[in-house]
Design a protein around this motif. Sequence first.
Motif, PDB file in Angstrom:
ATOM      1  N   VAL A  68       0.846  -1.188   0.000  1.00 38.42           N
ATOM      2  CA  VAL A  68       0.000   0.000   0.000  1.00 38.42           C
ATOM      3  C   VAL A  68       0.887   1.245   0.000  1.00 38.42           C
ATOM      4  O   VAL A  68       0.670   2.171  -0.768  1.00 38.42           O
ATOM      5  CB  VAL A  68      -0.954   0.028   1.222  1.00 38.42           C
ATOM      6  N   VAL A  69       1.888   1.254   0.863  1.00 36.33           N
ATOM      7  CA  VAL A  69       2.807   2.387   0.998  1.00 36.33           C
ATOM      8  C   VAL A  69       4.204   1.908   0.640  1.00 36.33           C
ATOM      9  O   VAL A  69       4.629   0.842   1.090  1.00 36.33           O
ATOM     10  CB  VAL A  69       2.767   2.955   2.434  1.00 36.33           C
ATOM     11  N   ASP A  70       4.923   2.689  -0.139  1.00 37.30           N
ATOM     12  CA  ASP A  70       6.272   2.308  -0.560  1.00 37.30           C
ATOM     13  C   ASP A  70       7.334   2.560   0.515  1.00 37.30           C
ATOM     14  O   ASP A  70       8.377   1.925   0.506  1.00 37.30           O
ATOM     15  CB  ASP A  70       6.676   3.076  -1.820  1.00 37.30           C
ATOM     16  N   ALA A  86      -3.334   7.822   0.604  1.00 36.70           N
ATOM     17  CA  ALA A  86      -2.672   8.093  -0.682  1.00 36.70           C
ATOM     18  C   ALA A  86      -2.207   6.786  -1.316  1.00 36.70           C
ATOM     19  O   ALA A  86      -2.341   6.591  -2.532  1.00 36.70           O
ATOM     20  CB  ALA A  86      -1.492   9.042  -0.480  1.00 36.70           C
ATOM     21  N   GLY A  87      -1.692   5.884  -0.501  1.00 34.48           N
ATOM     22  CA  GLY A  87      -1.278   4.577  -1.002  1.00 34.48           C
ATOM     23  C   GLY A  87      -2.450   3.782  -1.540  1.00 34.48           C
ATOM     24  O   GLY A  87      -2.328   3.068  -2.542  1.00 34.48           O
ATOM     25  N   TYR A 111      -6.060  -1.737   5.853  1.00 29.56           N
ATOM     26  CA  TYR A 111      -7.104  -1.712   4.827  1.00 29.56           C
ATOM     27  C   TYR A 111      -8.214  -0.739   5.226  1.00 29.56           C
ATOM     28  O   TYR A 111      -8.676   0.065   4.408  1.00 29.56           O
ATOM     29  CB  TYR A 111      -7.674  -3.116   4.607  1.00 29.56           C
ATOM     30  N   ARG A 112      -8.640  -0.801   6.483  1.00 27.63           N
ATOM     31  CA  ARG A 112      -9.710   0.078   6.956  1.00 27.63           C
ATOM     32  C   ARG A 112      -9.357   1.549   6.748  1.00 27.63           C
ATOM     33  O   ARG A 112     -10.202   2.335   6.325  1.00 27.63           O
ATOM     34  CB  ARG A 112      -9.975  -0.188   8.440  1.00 27.63           C
ATOM     35  N   VAL A 113      -8.119   1.909   7.051  1.00 28.17           N
ATOM     36  CA  VAL A 113      -7.693   3.305   6.928  1.00 28.17           C
ATOM     37  C   VAL A 113      -7.471   3.678   5.459  1.00 28.17           C
ATOM     38  O   VAL A 113      -7.945   4.713   5.001  1.00 28.17           O
ATOM     39  CB  VAL A 113      -6.411   3.556   7.754  1.00 28.17           C
ATOM     40  N   ALA A 114      -6.759   2.832   4.721  1.00 28.38           N
ATOM     41  CA  ALA A 114      -6.408   3.150   3.337  1.00 28.38           C
ATOM     42  C   ALA A 114      -7.628   3.307   2.443  1.00 28.38           C
ATOM     43  O   ALA A 114      -7.615   4.107   1.500  1.00 28.38           O
ATOM     44  CB  ALA A 114      -5.483   2.071   2.770  1.00 28.38           C
TER      45      ALA A 114
END
Length: 167
Positions: A68-70, A86-87, A111-114
């Motif tokens: 999700v995030v790099d 953003a991810g 997942y909930r936040v993204a």
Amino acid sequence: MPDLIAPGLRVLFCGINPSLYSAVVGYHFARPGNRFWPTLHAAGFTQRRLAPSEQEELLTLGYGITNVVDRATATAAELVATELAAGGRKLAAKVRRYRPRFIAMLGVSAYRVAFARPDATLGLQPETMGETRLWVLPNPSGLNAHYQLKDLARLFRELRRVATASS
């Protein structure tokens, strides 16, 4: 950390973000305590336990890995909600481009936040990303003490059965 991805995969596994160790060695889920590779084997995704350095073999089986995030961190708890959101948008664009059958999100809290799904639970999700079905699994990090290897394998096996049946 480069994605391990190709068009039309059966399952694209999506971690939260790379560990510092993975970023240094250049392989996904490379930290010795991470249970991703043993879980894949125990759940039947692979015929044997692959080492992180053998990650390319997943592509030949129809599986890939992204995050999700790099940004690499010591723990996923270092990420902030705006990074995850953003991810999530970047991941959705990637999924539209590569069109895997399933995306397996490895971490229900992330997942909930993204994806602004505060009530999401483990398993198949009601929403999709285009034609791609969403499945949420526990984070296999050794820091996630809520799940033993046998529990992770059982939950990953459910996804394998569905993903294989829909081939």
